[in-house]
Design a protein around this motif. Structure first.
Motif, PDB file in Angstrom:
ATOM      1  N   ALA A 199      -9.151 -10.510   1.222  1.00 53.47           N
ATOM      2  CA  ALA A 199      -9.496 -10.095  -0.142  1.00 53.47           C
ATOM      3  C   ALA A 199      -9.165  -8.624  -0.364  1.00 53.47           C
ATOM      4  O   ALA A 199      -8.638  -8.244  -1.422  1.00 53.47           O
ATOM      5  CB  ALA A 199     -10.976 -10.355  -0.404  1.00 53.47           C
ATOM      6  N   ILE A 200      -9.437  -7.788   0.627  1.00 49.43           N
ATOM      7  CA  ILE A 200      -9.119  -6.363   0.511  1.00 49.43           C
ATOM      8  C   ILE A 200      -7.610  -6.166   0.426  1.00 49.43           C
ATOM      9  O   ILE A 200      -7.118  -5.391  -0.398  1.00 49.43           O
ATOM     10  CB  ILE A 200      -9.722  -5.580   1.699  1.00 49.43           C
ATOM     11  CG1 ILE A 200     -11.249  -5.585   1.621  1.00 49.43           C
ATOM     12  CG2 ILE A 200      -9.185  -4.163   1.743  1.00 49.43           C
ATOM     13  CD1 ILE A 200     -11.929  -5.044   2.858  1.00 49.43           C
ATOM     14  N   ALA A 249      -6.391  -7.205  -3.020  1.00 47.25           N
ATOM     15  CA  ALA A 249      -6.765  -6.218  -4.035  1.00 47.25           C
ATOM     16  C   ALA A 249      -5.865  -4.994  -3.958  1.00 47.25           C
ATOM     17  O   ALA A 249      -5.429  -4.460  -4.989  1.00 47.25           O
ATOM     18  CB  ALA A 249      -8.226  -5.827  -3.861  1.00 47.25           C
ATOM     19  N   MET A 290      -2.388  -5.923  -5.342  1.00 48.31           N
ATOM     20  CA  MET A 290      -2.384  -6.001  -6.806  1.00 48.31           C
ATOM     21  C   MET A 290      -2.500  -4.617  -7.432  1.00 48.31           C
ATOM     22  O   MET A 290      -1.877  -4.327  -8.446  1.00 48.31           O
ATOM     23  CB  MET A 290      -3.507  -6.919  -7.283  1.00 48.31           C
ATOM     24  CG  MET A 290      -3.274  -8.374  -6.929  1.00 48.31           C
ATOM     25  SD  MET A 290      -4.638  -9.438  -7.395  1.00 48.31           S
ATOM     26  CE  MET A 290      -4.475  -9.409  -9.166  1.00 48.31           C
ATOM     27  N   HIS A 291      -3.278  -3.745  -6.817  1.00 46.62           N
ATOM     28  CA  HIS A 291      -3.431  -2.389  -7.346  1.00 46.62           C
ATOM     29  C   HIS A 291      -2.112  -1.621  -7.276  1.00 46.62           C
ATOM     30  O   HIS A 291      -1.688  -1.004  -8.243  1.00 46.62           O
ATOM     31  CB  HIS A 291      -4.511  -1.638  -6.573  1.00 46.62           C
ATOM     32  CG  HIS A 291      -4.584  -0.186  -6.922  1.00 46.62           C
ATOM     33  ND1 HIS A 291      -5.082   0.263  -8.118  1.00 46.62           N
ATOM     34  CD2 HIS A 291      -4.193   0.918  -6.243  1.00 46.62           C
ATOM     35  CE1 HIS A 291      -5.001   1.586  -8.164  1.00 46.62           C
ATOM     36  NE2 HIS A 291      -4.462   2.006  -7.022  1.00 46.62           N
TER      37      HIS A 291
END
Length: 114
Positions: free
Chosen positions: A70-71, A74, A77-78
């Motif tokens: 998940a990290i 994220a 995507m960032h």
């Protein structure tokens, strides 16, 4: 003794030694990659003991695989949003070359010595 005169016996020896070296290298890599996290964990424990903090903090540093995924998603995507949107249109312009006798092959073909 010439290498060519060794015959098939030398070929088998070279093949067996080659396979042995490859498998030995693979086993060595497995041992290194299995023990590397343990060595890093031990190094972190020593560092925390030197600083006077309890070693229980080391166990809190282990994160589950789904949390790591998940990290990572994220962060991906960032950082993907940082780039500007592109039009995805490719323009190809034809470059015209001026005639040059230096690059012409016809003169080399036509001017044969007599």
């Amino acid at each position: 003794m010439n290498i060519l005169s060794i015959g098939s016996q030398g070929g088998w020896t070279i093949a067996i030694v080659g396979y042995f070296i490859v498998f030995l290298a693979l086993v060595l890599l497995v041992v290194v990659f299995v023990n590397l996290p343990k060595l890093l964990h031990l190094n972190l424990r020593k560092k925390l003991v030197r600083e006077g903090r309890p070693c229980a903090e080391v166990d809190d540093l282990n994160v589950e695989a789904n949390v790591n995924a998940a990290i990572a998603m994220a962060l991906y995507m960032h950082f993907d949003q940082i780039h500007d949107e592109e039009s995805n249109i490719i323009t190809i312009k034809k470059v015209t070359k001026n005639y040059s006798p230096w690059s012409s092959k016809i003169y080399g073909v036509m001017n044969q010595p007599r």
